[in-house]
Design a protein around this motif. Structure first.
Motif, PDB file in Angstrom:
ATOM      1  N   ASP A  86       0.859  -1.188   0.000  1.00 38.77           N
ATOM      2  CA  ASP A  86       0.000   0.000   0.000  1.00 38.77           C
ATOM      3  C   ASP A  86       0.896   1.240   0.000  1.00 38.77           C
ATOM      4  O   ASP A  86       1.585   1.512   0.984  1.00 38.77           O
ATOM      5  CB  ASP A  86      -0.904  -0.029   1.236  1.00 38.77           C
ATOM      6  N   ALA A  87       0.889   1.956  -1.118  1.00 43.75           N
ATOM      7  CA  ALA A  87       1.787   3.108  -1.264  1.00 43.75           C
ATOM      8  C   ALA A  87       1.535   4.157  -0.181  1.00 43.75           C
ATOM      9  O   ALA A  87       2.464   4.747   0.364  1.00 43.75           O
ATOM     10  CB  ALA A  87       1.617   3.719  -2.653  1.00 43.75           C
ATOM     11  N   GLU A  88       0.263   4.372   0.136  1.00 50.20           N
ATOM     12  CA  GLU A  88      -0.103   5.411   1.098  1.00 50.20           C
ATOM     13  C   GLU A  88       0.485   5.132   2.489  1.00 50.20           C
ATOM     14  O   GLU A  88       0.865   6.050   3.207  1.00 50.20           O
ATOM     15  CB  GLU A  88      -1.629   5.507   1.182  1.00 50.20           C
TER      16      GLU A  88
ATOM     17  N   LEU B 133      -6.895   9.474 -13.283  1.00 51.78           N
ATOM     18  CA  LEU B 133      -6.389  10.666 -12.593  1.00 51.78           C
ATOM     19  C   LEU B 133      -5.875  10.332 -11.194  1.00 51.78           C
ATOM     20  O   LEU B 133      -4.832  10.819 -10.770  1.00 51.78           O
ATOM     21  CB  LEU B 133      -7.497  11.724 -12.515  1.00 51.78           C
ATOM     22  N   GLY B 134      -6.628   9.490 -10.478  1.00 43.40           N
ATOM     23  CA  GLY B 134      -6.229   9.116  -9.123  1.00 43.40           C
ATOM     24  C   GLY B 134      -4.867   8.428  -9.094  1.00 43.40           C
ATOM     25  O   GLY B 134      -4.077   8.621  -8.175  1.00 43.40           O
ATOM     26  N   CYS B 135      -4.601   7.605 -10.152  1.00 47.82           N
ATOM     27  CA  CYS B 135      -3.327   6.889 -10.224  1.00 47.82           C
ATOM     28  C   CYS B 135      -2.152   7.856 -10.328  1.00 47.82           C
ATOM     29  O   CYS B 135      -1.099   7.641  -9.741  1.00 47.82           O
ATOM     30  CB  CYS B 135      -3.292   5.990 -11.468  1.00 47.82           C
ATOM     31  N   GLU B 136      -2.345   8.907 -11.109  1.00 51.94           N
ATOM     32  CA  GLU B 136      -1.251   9.825 -11.410  1.00 51.94           C
ATOM     33  C   GLU B 136      -1.090  10.912 -10.349  1.00 51.94           C
ATOM     34  O   GLU B 136       0.000  11.417 -10.122  1.00 51.94           O
ATOM     35  CB  GLU B 136      -1.492  10.498 -12.777  1.00 51.94           C
ATOM     36  N   LEU B 137      -2.203  11.293  -9.724  1.00 53.16           N
ATOM     37  CA  LEU B 137      -2.195  12.489  -8.882  1.00 53.16           C
ATOM     38  C   LEU B 137      -2.121  12.198  -7.391  1.00 53.16           C
ATOM     39  O   LEU B 137      -1.442  12.906  -6.643  1.00 53.16           O
ATOM     40  CB  LEU B 137      -3.474  13.287  -9.180  1.00 53.16           C
ATOM     41  N   TYR B 138      -2.812  11.145  -6.956  1.00 59.59           N
ATOM     42  CA  TYR B 138      -3.005  10.931  -5.516  1.00 59.59           C
ATOM     43  C   TYR B 138      -1.679  10.739  -4.782  1.00 59.59           C
ATOM     44  O   TYR B 138      -1.427  11.361  -3.742  1.00 59.59           O
ATOM     45  CB  TYR B 138      -3.920   9.725  -5.301  1.00 59.59           C
ATOM     46  N   LEU B 139      -0.805   9.900  -5.357  1.00 59.87           N
ATOM     47  CA  LEU B 139       0.467   9.625  -4.703  1.00 59.87           C
ATOM     48  C   LEU B 139       1.337  10.883  -4.665  1.00 59.87           C
ATOM     49  O   LEU B 139       2.015  11.154  -3.669  1.00 59.87           O
ATOM     50  CB  LEU B 139       1.181   8.491  -5.454  1.00 59.87           C
ATOM     51  N   LEU B 140       1.278  11.659  -5.742  1.00 62.22           N
ATOM     52  CA  LEU B 140       2.058  12.901  -5.778  1.00 62.22           C
ATOM     53  C   LEU B 140       1.579  13.860  -4.692  1.00 62.22           C
ATOM     54  O   LEU B 140       2.384  14.485  -4.005  1.00 62.22           O
ATOM     55  CB  LEU B 140       1.935  13.567  -7.155  1.00 62.22           C
ATOM     56  N   LEU B 141       0.259  13.977  -4.517  1.00 57.17           N
ATOM     57  CA  LEU B 141      -0.297  14.842  -3.475  1.00 57.17           C
ATOM     58  C   LEU B 141       0.171  14.383  -2.088  1.00 57.17           C
ATOM     59  O   LEU B 141       0.558  15.196  -1.252  1.00 57.17           O
ATOM     60  CB  LEU B 141      -1.828  14.844  -3.528  1.00 57.17           C
ATOM     61  N   VAL B 144       3.806  15.296  -1.600  1.00 61.49           N
ATOM     62  CA  VAL B 144       3.958  16.728  -1.333  1.00 61.49           C
ATOM     63  C   VAL B 144       3.605  17.012   0.127  1.00 61.49           C
ATOM     64  O   VAL B 144       4.292  17.750   0.825  1.00 61.49           O
ATOM     65  CB  VAL B 144       3.064  17.557  -2.288  1.00 61.49           C
ATOM     66  N   ARG B 145       2.523  16.384   0.601  1.00 60.32           N
ATOM     67  CA  ARG B 145       2.084  16.590   1.979  1.00 60.32           C
ATOM     68  C   ARG B 145       3.144  16.086   2.961  1.00 60.32           C
ATOM     69  O   ARG B 145       3.385  16.693   3.996  1.00 60.32           O
ATOM     70  CB  ARG B 145       0.755  15.864   2.217  1.00 60.32           C
TER      71      ARG B 145
END
Lengths: 136, 149
Positions: A86-88, B133-141, B144-145
């Motif tokens: 899980d990446a998160e 979109l979720g694949c590309e953006l979520y991890l980046l967000l 950043v956090r």
């Protein structure tokens, strides 16, 4: 500003990106094997020949298809293991390995060296090819 | 429908073709908004995004059109997918729509055009290339956090 120009620009640029996106996603890229991953980093044991480490996240449609595909591949190979991370929950690891999107699949040899990487749902024959190359 | 509502959100699966069809309609609506610079079209799309983001993408008017008109005419077995990725995409769409609306109210035409353009690009990529979109953006967000957190 009633003009068609912004629309043409947006759809043009998006199409260029989209074509690149479609071509690049799922392609297994060879890696030099310089980055070493340990079993404790991914919280699982390695396969005796190879390990497919899949990074997934919640908002990811192709992650499920990737899981099915990789499980299917390793089902026929006793010495290859599939591990889903899980990446998160593993952001430090994600950053260390420079993973930018999900799903990302790393192909590790028995020593944990990264020999291949696929961003997006991997292409079946390319994963099998990379694993076969590892056996020689 | 009740069955869907009692389930936990993360366990809900929907026909994967629904969000793709919605993306086609969203692309058309946002293209009209961009060409005509019409604030009301963006407001209408923002309401659709808000329903998709808050309640779920299967509850938008676009999803209703898909279920009642398109789906009965489609052949083949429906592939289902997790509802969370399209819901995330709807939230990002809502964010861009709200920025566009704010820009228009503040008389900042550039903000309106740029925000609508990004939302349009994402919808078009989803419709034409099955872009996630979720694949590309979520991890980046998240990354950043982590950096700023």
């Amino acid at each position: 500003m009633k003009s068609l120009l912004p629309l043409v620009i947006v759809l043009g640029l998006a199409s260029i990106y989209g074509l690149w996106y479609q071509r690049s996603r799922g392609t297994v890229k060879e890696k030099s094997g310089q980055s070493i991953i340990t079993q404790s980093m991914i919280g699982a044991d390695f396969g005796s020949k190879a390990t497919l480490v899949q990074f997934s996240s919640a908002f990811c449609t192709p992650c499920r298809a990737t899981r099915t595909l990789l499980e299917n591949i390793v089902a026929q190979m006793e010495d290859v293991k599939h591990v889903e991370v899980d990446a998160e929950a593993n952001l430090e690891l994600v950053r260390e390995l420079n993973i930018l999107s999900t799903p990302t699949t790393l192909i590790l040899d028995s020593k944990g060296r990264e020999v291949g990487r696929a961003v997006g749902a991997p292409k079946r024959e390319q994963v099998i090819h990379a694993l076969a190359a590892l056996r020689e | 429908m009740t069955e869907v509502l009692v389930k936990k959100l993360s366990e809900v699966s929907i026909d994967a073709r629904g969000p793709r069809f919605s993306a086609v309609l969203t692309t058309i609506v946002l293209a009209v908004a961009l060409v005509t610079s019409n604030l009301w079209v963006v407001i209408a799309q923002a309401i659709v995004f808000a329903i998709g983001a808050i309640k779920g993408p299967q509850f938008t008017p676009y999803a209703y059109i898909f279920r009642s008109i398109i789906k009965p005419r489609l052949k083949g077995k429906a592939i289902t997918e997790d509802v969370r990725p399209p819901q995330f995409a709807q939230s990002v769409g809502l964010l861009f729509a709200l920025v566009a609306i704010s820009g228009s109210i503040a008389n900042l035409d550039v903000v309106f055009v740029v925000a609508v353009s990004f939302a349009l690009a994402a919808a078009f990529l989803n419709a034409a290339f099955n872009f996630c979109l979720g694949c590309e953006l979520y991890l980046l967000l998240l990354r950043v956090r982590l950096t700023h957190g």
